[in-house]
Design a protein around this motif. Structure first.
Motif, PDB file in Angstrom:
ATOM      1  N   UNK A 106       8.795  10.938  -2.619  1.00 47.86           N
ATOM      2  CA  UNK A 106       8.020   9.860  -3.038  1.00 47.86           C
ATOM      3  C   UNK A 106       7.902   8.524  -2.095  1.00 47.86           C
ATOM      4  N   UNK A 107       8.906   8.610  -1.209  1.00 44.97           N
ATOM      5  CA  UNK A 107       8.696   7.541  -0.215  1.00 44.97           C
ATOM      6  C   UNK A 107       9.123   7.987   1.204  1.00 44.97           C
ATOM      7  N   UNK A 108       8.633   7.640   2.278  1.00 49.60           N
ATOM      8  CA  UNK A 108       8.969   8.001   3.586  1.00 49.60           C
ATOM      9  C   UNK A 108       8.626   6.771   4.632  1.00 49.60           C
ATOM     10  N   UNK A 109       9.513   6.637   5.640  1.00 53.40           N
ATOM     11  CA  UNK A 109       8.756   6.004   6.983  1.00 53.40           C
ATOM     12  C   UNK A 109       7.942   7.026   7.672  1.00 53.40           C
ATOM     13  N   UNK A 110       6.867   6.427   8.212  1.00 54.92           N
ATOM     14  CA  UNK A 110       6.114   7.312   9.015  1.00 54.92           C
ATOM     15  C   UNK A 110       5.491   6.117  10.202  1.00 54.92           C
ATOM     16  N   UNK A 111       6.139   6.140  11.250  1.00 52.83           N
ATOM     17  CA  UNK A 111       5.626   5.272  12.238  1.00 52.83           C
ATOM     18  C   UNK A 111       5.753   3.756  11.988  1.00 52.83           C
ATOM     19  N   UNK A 112       6.745   3.486  11.395  1.00 50.35           N
ATOM     20  CA  UNK A 112       6.953   2.026  11.151  1.00 50.35           C
ATOM     21  C   UNK A 112       6.319   1.414   9.770  1.00 50.35           C
ATOM     22  N   UNK A 113       5.705   2.487   9.098  1.00 50.91           N
ATOM     23  CA  UNK A 113       5.179   2.359   7.860  1.00 50.91           C
ATOM     24  C   UNK A 113       5.868   2.885   6.624  1.00 50.91           C
ATOM     25  N   UNK A 114       6.107   2.147   5.512  1.00 52.03           N
ATOM     26  CA  UNK A 114       6.674   2.809   4.483  1.00 52.03           C
ATOM     27  C   UNK A 114       5.512   3.364   3.602  1.00 52.03           C
ATOM     28  N   UNK A 115       5.742   4.701   3.586  1.00 48.06           N
ATOM     29  CA  UNK A 115       4.692   5.582   2.806  1.00 48.06           C
ATOM     30  C   UNK A 115       5.082   5.464   1.391  1.00 48.06           C
ATOM     31  N   UNK A 116       4.417   5.246   0.291  1.00 51.52           N
ATOM     32  CA  UNK A 116       4.661   5.374  -1.039  1.00 51.52           C
ATOM     33  C   UNK A 116       3.715   6.607  -1.667  1.00 51.52           C
ATOM     34  N   UNK A 117       4.242   7.234  -2.535  1.00 53.58           N
ATOM     35  CA  UNK A 117       3.441   7.988  -3.336  1.00 53.58           C
ATOM     36  C   UNK A 117       2.628   7.188  -4.495  1.00 53.58           C
ATOM     37  N   UNK A 118       1.259   7.419  -4.441  1.00 49.29           N
ATOM     38  CA  UNK A 118       0.296   6.839  -5.408  1.00 49.29           C
ATOM     39  C   UNK A 118       1.181   7.040  -6.687  1.00 49.29           C
ATOM     40  N   UNK A 119       1.194   6.061  -7.559  1.00 50.59           N
ATOM     41  CA  UNK A 119       1.824   6.058  -8.878  1.00 50.59           C
ATOM     42  C   UNK A 119       3.215   5.723  -8.916  1.00 50.59           C
ATOM     43  N   UNK A 120       3.997   5.515  -7.607  1.00 49.76           N
ATOM     44  CA  UNK A 120       5.299   5.154  -7.631  1.00 49.76           C
ATOM     45  C   UNK A 120       5.410   3.702  -7.307  1.00 49.76           C
ATOM     46  N   UNK A 121       6.219   2.882  -8.259  1.00 51.33           N
ATOM     47  CA  UNK A 121       6.302   1.593  -8.227  1.00 51.33           C
ATOM     48  C   UNK A 121       7.479   0.899  -7.517  1.00 51.33           C
ATOM     49  N   UNK A 122       7.667   0.040  -6.525  1.00 54.41           N
ATOM     50  CA  UNK A 122       8.684  -0.329  -5.752  1.00 54.41           C
ATOM     51  C   UNK A 122       9.074  -1.796  -6.791  1.00 54.41           C
ATOM     52  N   UNK A 123      10.453  -1.771  -7.271  1.00 48.57           N
ATOM     53  CA  UNK A 123      11.040  -2.499  -8.112  1.00 48.57           C
ATOM     54  C   UNK A 123      11.784  -3.378  -7.422  1.00 48.57           C
ATOM     55  N   UNK A 124      12.258  -3.031  -6.407  1.00 49.28           N
ATOM     56  CA  UNK A 124      13.279  -3.865  -5.516  1.00 49.28           C
ATOM     57  C   UNK A 124      13.440  -3.473  -4.161  1.00 49.28           C
ATOM     58  N   UNK A 125      13.570  -4.210  -3.100  1.00 52.88           N
ATOM     59  CA  UNK A 125      13.855  -3.889  -1.858  1.00 52.88           C
ATOM     60  C   UNK A 125      14.987  -4.442  -1.381  1.00 52.88           C
ATOM     61  N   UNK A 126      15.909  -3.658  -0.398  1.00 54.53           N
ATOM     62  CA  UNK A 126      16.906  -4.230   0.252  1.00 54.53           C
ATOM     63  C   UNK A 126      16.693  -3.881   1.853  1.00 54.53           C
TER      64      UNK A 126
END
Lengths: 288, 163
Positions: A106-126
């Motif tokens: 659902x999420x992954x790092x790719x070349x310095x960018x956080x890829x997030x699958x469409x429809x997935x919501x980020x609620x909190x980041x640490x």
């Protein structure tokens, strides 16, 4: 044979890709020493506060005796997120589920960018809980995925990323407690245990932890511990104002393992928790 | 003080890291995970450097952390076969050239993790049964049984490779 096999083993593989600079490791060592000093300072401050609190309560309570029981809560070491190697959140790109950079996650790092699958919501980041040095980095996330909340720990490097995902509040009451446990695991440090085996199957409380009740040999099923288990036990404990249940096992040839689960995310009673644990293990997922 | 510590630590890392990295690689079979293991262990060593350096236990300390950390790595949720959780492994990069990986090394990697660690510590690094048991936190009897089974598997691999 021993000398032969030693030489054969030594010749059986090479020396691998070139090594990183030693200076990077020295710098990481400096940071680890600073973290340790902060932790010790925090512990000392916590002890002073606890001592002050005891002194205050003794003065405040005319009937208090010097023999009263005092439970000193352990001061948590500073979170790994207090000294992130990289400030700020990474750029986020929402992509289709079949984006090759996601690799099915659902999420992954790719070349310095956080890829997030469409429809997935980020609620909190640490930011960078693993305290990785650039170009490596890490990120703790609370996500809403298809109507359910998940916690994720993403470890990124220039060549890709590793993602660990669990259902939110599966065992821990909040994202930070789960991340602290994962960071300890990553560093090879003791993870949250709260108790340890004493004599036989008896569990002994860690400092600052109060055991409310315990049982040897709980019936949790063969997925938790088979008949060859050395010891198994379960305890209900109080720690930092919260009730926890800890399943413990020692299997042949392995060090003892402890699985704390907050009562707030499992069940209000020990019997209810054992039902919860049986279901978790019979379903194959277990408590971790 | 810090400069002296850094210099002594750097000298140790320069001298011993290639070997320690091979130990980690022998145990985990992936150079990048081996680098992570060694880095984790060396950072811990730096923190404890004054005490360990004065006692001459630097290398034993790092080796112990490597084998125990690798054990813990296998407890990660994303390494569990039955977790049923979405996960993605970091792809292996710069694979080992074929000529550098032998049938023996493949057989070593095919051993169950604890057997592999016992073989590496006992039969490559030459630790005693007691030292191996202490490093891995298992009994000496368990070391002997793992050692016997692991060596048997490696002997078979060597014999097959020589046919």
């Amino acid at each position: 044979m021993d000398t032969d096999i030693r030489d054969e083993l030594d010749r059986s593989f090479g020396y691998g890709p070139p090594l990183d600079h030693v200076d990077d490791i020295v710098e990481l060592g400096h940071r680890a020493v600073r973290r340790r000093r902060l932790a010790l300072a925090g512990l000392a401050a916590g002890c002073c506060l606890a001592a002050a609190g005891v002194a205050w309560s003794v003065v405040d309570s005319p009937g208090a005796s010097s023999g009263r029981d005092v439970t000193v809560q352990p001061t948590q070491a500073p979170s790994a997120t207090e000294s992130p190697a990289v400030a700020g959140d990474p750029p986020v790109e929402y992509v289709d589920a079949d984006h090759p950079g996601l690799g099915g996650a659902d999420v992954a790092y790719d070349d310095g960018v956080l890829l997030v699958r469409e429809g997935v919501e980020i609620l909190e980041q640490v930011a960078n809980p693993l305290d990785r040095r650039p170009p490596r980095t890490s990120l703790g996330l609370a996500l809403a995925v298809d109507g359910a909340q998940q916690w994720a720990l993403v470890a990124g490097s220039p060549s890709g990323s590793t993602v660990s995902t669990v259902p939110a509040r599966q065992s821990f009451p909040d994202l930070q407690t789960w991340l602290d446990d994962q960071v300890a695991l990553d560093r090879g440090e003791p993870t949250l245990a709260l108790v340890s085996f004493g004599t036989g199957a008896e569990l002994v409380a860690e400092p600052g932890v109060e055991i409310v009740q315990q049982q040897p040999s709980p019936q949790v099923g063969a997925e938790f511990a088979g008949p060859d288990a050395v010891h198994t036990a379960v305890a209900e404990v109080r720690w930092q104002g919260e009730r926890w249940f800890v399943l413990a096992r020692e299997l042949p040839g392995s060090a003892p393992e402890y699985f704390p689960t907050a009562a707030s995310v499992s069940a209000p009673t020990l019997a209810g928790f054992l039902e919860f644990a049986r279901a978790a293990y019979s379903g194959g997922a277990g408590l971790r | 003080m810090t400069a002296e510590r850094d210099a002594a630590f750097s000298e140790f890392v320069h001298g011993r890291r290639p070997h320690l990295r091979r130990v980690a690689y022998a145990i985990c079979g992936d150079w990048h995970r081996a680098d992570d293991l060694v880095q984790t262990a060396l950072v811990k060593l730096y923190v404890a450097w004054p005490r360990l350096h004065s006692e001459g236990r630097e290398e034993a300390y790092v080796r112990t952390i490597i084998v125990r950390t690798n054990i813990d790595e296998h407890r990660r949720p994303w390494r569990r076969e039955r977790s049923g959780l979405p996960a993605r492994e970091e792809p292996a990069r710069e694979p080992m050239p074929l000529e550098e990986r032998s049938a023996l090394f493949a057989a070593l990697q095919a051993l169950p993790p604890m057997q592999r660690k016992v073989v590496v510590l006992r039969h490559w690094l030459g630790l005693s049964v007691a030292e191996t048991a202490a490093d891995l936190r298992i009994s000496q009897g368990t070391v002997k049984s793992h050692s016997s089974r692991g060596l048997g598997a490696l002997r078979e691999a060597l014999a097959a490779d020589r046919i």
